[in-house]
Structure formats: C-alpha cells, structure tokens
Design a protein around this motif. Structure first.
Motif, PDB file in Angstrom:
ATOM      1  N   ARG A   1     -14.421   8.773   6.430  1.00  0.00           N
ATOM      2  CA  ARG A   1     -13.199   8.599   7.192  1.00  0.00           C
ATOM      3  C   ARG A   1     -12.233   7.858   6.517  1.00  0.00           C
ATOM      4  N   TYR A   2     -11.086   8.327   6.298  1.00  0.00           N
ATOM      5  CA  TYR A   2      -9.959   7.785   5.302  1.00  0.00           C
ATOM      6  C   TYR A   2      -8.795   7.438   6.049  1.00  0.00           C
ATOM      7  N   GLY A   3      -8.437   5.885   6.237  1.00  0.00           N
ATOM      8  CA  GLY A   3      -7.662   5.333   7.101  1.00  0.00           C
ATOM      9  C   GLY A   3      -8.092   4.059   7.662  1.00  0.00           C
ATOM     10  N   PRO A   4      -7.250   3.231   8.127  1.00  0.00           N
ATOM     11  CA  PRO A   4      -7.409   1.783   8.531  1.00  0.00           C
ATOM     12  C   PRO A   4      -8.194   1.884   9.856  1.00  0.00           C
ATOM     13  N   VAL A   5      -9.055   2.626  10.229  1.00  0.00           N
ATOM     14  CA  VAL A   5      -9.740   3.129  11.513  1.00  0.00           C
ATOM     15  C   VAL A   5     -10.981   2.165  11.585  1.00  0.00           C
ATOM     16  N   GLY A   6     -11.379   1.142  10.748  1.00  0.00           N
ATOM     17  CA  GLY A   6     -12.687   0.362  10.798  1.00  0.00           C
ATOM     18  C   GLY A   6     -12.778  -0.796   9.537  1.00  0.00           C
ATOM     19  N   GLY A   7     -13.604  -1.488   9.592  1.00  0.00           N
ATOM     20  CA  GLY A   7     -13.788  -2.667   8.578  1.00  0.00           C
ATOM     21  C   GLY A   7     -13.902  -1.887   7.101  1.00  0.00           C
ATOM     22  N   MET A   8     -14.851  -1.150   7.098  1.00  0.00           N
ATOM     23  CA  MET A   8     -15.078  -0.408   5.629  1.00  0.00           C
ATOM     24  C   MET A   8     -14.070   0.570   5.459  1.00  0.00           C
TER      25      MET A   8
ATOM     26  N   VAL B   1     -11.474   0.610   1.901  1.00  0.00           N
ATOM     27  CA  VAL B   1     -11.110   1.670   1.250  1.00  0.00           C
ATOM     28  C   VAL B   1      -9.576   1.960   1.174  1.00  0.00           C
ATOM     29  N   TRP B   2      -9.108   2.066   2.275  1.00  0.00           N
ATOM     30  CA  TRP B   2      -7.700   2.201   2.548  1.00  0.00           C
ATOM     31  C   TRP B   2      -6.735   1.484   1.501  1.00  0.00           C
ATOM     32  N   GLU B   3      -6.922   0.075   2.018  1.00  0.00           N
ATOM     33  CA  GLU B   3      -6.098  -1.013   1.230  1.00  0.00           C
ATOM     34  C   GLU B   3      -6.369  -0.936  -0.461  1.00  0.00           C
TER      35      GLU B   3
ATOM     36  N   VAL C   1     -11.446  12.066  -1.514  1.00  0.00           N
ATOM     37  CA  VAL C   1     -12.157  13.001  -0.876  1.00  0.00           C
ATOM     38  C   VAL C   1     -12.790  12.502   0.289  1.00  0.00           C
ATOM     39  N   CYS C   2     -12.499  13.278   1.573  1.00  0.00           N
ATOM     40  CA  CYS C   2     -13.013  12.601   2.946  1.00  0.00           C
ATOM     41  C   CYS C   2     -13.089  13.878   3.977  1.00  0.00           C
ATOM     42  N   GLU C   3     -13.641  13.430   4.972  1.00  0.00           N
ATOM     43  CA  GLU C   3     -13.739  14.565   6.041  1.00  0.00           C
ATOM     44  C   GLU C   3     -12.435  14.561   6.752  1.00  0.00           C
ATOM     45  N   HIS C   4     -11.899  13.617   6.936  1.00  0.00           N
ATOM     46  CA  HIS C   4     -10.484  13.849   7.597  1.00  0.00           C
ATOM     47  C   HIS C   4      -9.606  12.444   7.370  1.00  0.00           C
TER      48      HIS C   4
ATOM     49  N   PRO D   1      -1.068   9.799   4.525  1.00  0.00           N
ATOM     50  CA  PRO D   1      -1.680   9.505   3.125  1.00  0.00           C
ATOM     51  C   PRO D   1      -0.769   8.407   2.473  1.00  0.00           C
ATOM     52  N   PRO D   2      -1.212   7.360   1.877  1.00  0.00           N
ATOM     53  CA  PRO D   2      -0.199   6.433   0.938  1.00  0.00           C
ATOM     54  C   PRO D   2       0.448   7.211  -0.050  1.00  0.00           C
TER      55      PRO D   2
END
Length: 353
Positions: free
Chosen positions: A13-20, A24-26, A41-44, A49-50
């Motif tokens: 999962r790529y995005g600020p949607v959880g701690g981990m 990765v996002w930042e 590369v991600c599922e969604h 995208p930055p």
C-alpha cells in the motif's frame, strides 16, 4: 548532493495510510526531492503520487490468509520486474520479497513466535511466515531496522544475518509549530495519551496515574487522543470532570497543549507519537518497550519498566509536571532519514557496478 541514484521501492500500500506506509511515503518523497530517480511498485496507490515519483500499480490482492497474500504479491512484483527490467536500480523491499538489495523491518520479526509453546507453532501459516521472513533476510544485502529494539530482536533470532544489520533509521518528524512553553500550574497541568490501540498502548495505566496525581493536583486534566470517545467512555464513568476525549486528531495541536505525554505501551516497535511530542517540546514518560526510547534523553523525560510499581510511574510523571525548564526540541526530519538511506543505496550501487 552526490550522484543521482535509481531506486525502486516495493510496498503493498503506497500512501500515508498507516505507520509503515507513511514511513515509505515520506522517505520516497524526500529521496525524490533530493534529486534521486524513484519508482514505486505497489498493489495500489492511496494518494496522489508525489512529484517526481513514478508509481506502478499491480492490483489489489486478497488480504487473507496473510502468508498467501504476501507470497502472491511477491510473485506478482517479481513477474513485473522480469517484464520491466530495471538494470542499475537499487531495489528496496518493505515486504516479504526475495529479489531485493535492501529491506526495512518496520515491526518485530515474526520469529518471536519461537518463544511460544511448540503446539502453537504447528501450522502451515507459521511455517510459511517463517520461510518468507528468512528468505527476505537471506536475500538482502542490507537489513534496516526502524528502531534499536527491532535490531536487537533480529540479531537475537537470526544471528547468521547479524552482519547485514545496519544502524536503525528511525522515522522522521515533521517540525512542530513554535509554542509558548509554560510550566504546569502547581495544582493542575495536562497529561496526555495518544493511541487508537489504547489497550496495547497502556491507557488503563495512564488513567490510574491521573487518578493518583489528582489527589494533590485537583485541576489536573487527562487528554486522550486517538480512540473514538464512545469506545472508551466506560473507563471514565466514575469521573465527573478532569478529562477530555479528543478522538482522532490530524495535527499536533493537542501535543502543544500537553505538559507530559504518557505512553506505557506493552509492545511498540517505535512509537512515532513519542518523537512528535518531543518535537513539540512536550515531556514524555514511556515504557521501556517502545522503540523510541533510543531518542529520549534525560532532559526529555523518563523511561520506566512496566513492572515498576504505580507509585514510580506517578512520581516520574509528577516530576515532569514540576519542571521549570523547557524540554529540548527533538529534531530528526524525514530528509535526515532519506539521507541515511541514500548512503546505503550508494554502497549497493557500487556493488552492482
């Protein structure tokens, strides 16, 4: 900046949607801002995208069973890479992969299950999770823990891979707004608790600490952020006043108004709220089971054992309420984390030349 690097991050999962995921996002955002070529590369992708980052979505995979989901995602990502070669790229895994150069452990290793009775380890799920984790460690050239606790656990359970472990790269903190710091009133003050998973993070103990402190500080308040108020109202049924249930908070405004953050978690891989509080110049009193203890100096607060008696916790929190000096401002931005990773990627790139 040194030469531009080519980096492929892999995360489900790529995005600020959880701690981990936020980690990765930042880090990827800062790497791109530093001028490196970053692809993901991600599922969604769960956000826009930055700038400067190319995202490749592979499609969402069923979450359960977890081991099968991890296996399927790893196979799908490997297949994508075979069809879309990225020569010269450093591949950074944040999942259970088998074709990476660098991997980050954002939480404790699954191998902690070894400490359980043997009859709890006889299952396909356990066997597959062990296999996936060991494969990830075996393939990596560099293993990055995100806290000193996780580094110690990995070295303990996988001594054969200890030589691959590097110093922890802890999460960054967004600088907090400037605050006008004031000492707590002698008969009051605000102690705070933050955490959606309130049981694991120790809210019942914080409530007991507040009750004891209110015997001498009648105007003391306890602020609780994170849980839905209706989920924890029963814990305050005998309170008439002196508490606020803030629910989910999207900024650090509440931290700026607290005198002390109390975080007696039973298990906390890192605990970003701790460093966020220190960045807001709020004192902290936390358990020794938080990964962020490596960042806490004597002038920032206190670290206690969960086995310590209640009186010791009360004394430690009261000491912070009595302080007349401003706590130091914690500084460790996401760019700092990205620069640490860039050093590792540079070493990987040289090995590929």
């Amino acid at each position: 900046m040194s030469q531009s690097l080519r980096i492929l991050h892999v995360v489900r999962r790529y995005g600020p949607v959880g701690g981990m995921e936020r980690y990765v996002w930042e880090v990827t955002r800062e790497l791109a801002a530093l001028g490196h070529h970053v692809e993901v590369v991600c599922e969604h992708c769960h956000a826009e995208p930055p700038a400067g980052i190319t995202v490749h979505e592979l499609g969402v995979i069923a979450k359960r069973p977890r081991w099968l989901s991890l296996l399927r995602f790893g196979a799908r990502a490997k297949s994508w890479l075979a069809k879309n070669p990225r020569p010269g790229f450093v591949i950074h895994s944040n999942e259970r992969l088998g074709f990476h150069h660098v991997t980050t452990f954002h939480g404790p290793p699954f191998a902690t299950v070894r400490d359980k009775p043997w009859w709890k380890k006889l299952s396909l799920r356990i066997a597959m999770q062990f296999w996936l984790e060991r494969r990830e460690l075996a393939k990596a050239g560099y293993i990055v823990p995100n806290s000193i606790h996780i580094k110690k656990q990995l070295a303990h359970y996988y001594p054969e891979y200890a030589n691959k472990l590097v110093d922890p790269i802890v999460p960054g903190v967004v600088p907090a707004p400037e605050r006008e710091w004031r000492a707590a009133p002698v008969n009051g003050g605000v102690i705070g608790f933050v955490g959606v998973e309130w049981q694991r993070k120790g809210l019942p103990l914080v409530i007991e600490i507040a009750k004891q402190l209110r015997k001498k500080r009648e105007h003391l308040e306890l602020w609780v952020a994170g849980p839905k108020p209706q989920d924890i109202e029963h814990l305050f049924e005998k309170w008439e006043r002196g508490y606020r249930l803030l629910g989910w908070c999207t900024d650090v405004g509440h931290l700026l108004q607290m005198n002390v953050l109390v975080h007696p978690a039973h298990a906390e891989p890192f605990g970003m709220v701790i460093t966020e509080a220190m960045a807001a110049q709020t004192s902290v009193v936390v358990s020794d089971r938080c990964g962020a203890v490596s960042e806490i100096g004597d002038s920032s607060g206190a670290v206690l054992s969960l086995e310590a008696p209640l009186e010791q916790w009360v004394e430690a929190v009261n000491k912070q309420l009595q302080r007349q000096d401003v706590p130091p401002k914690y500084v460790h931005g996401w760019q700092d984390a990205a620069l640490q990773y860039a050093d590792i990627y540079s070493k990987c790139a040289k090995c590929q030349d």
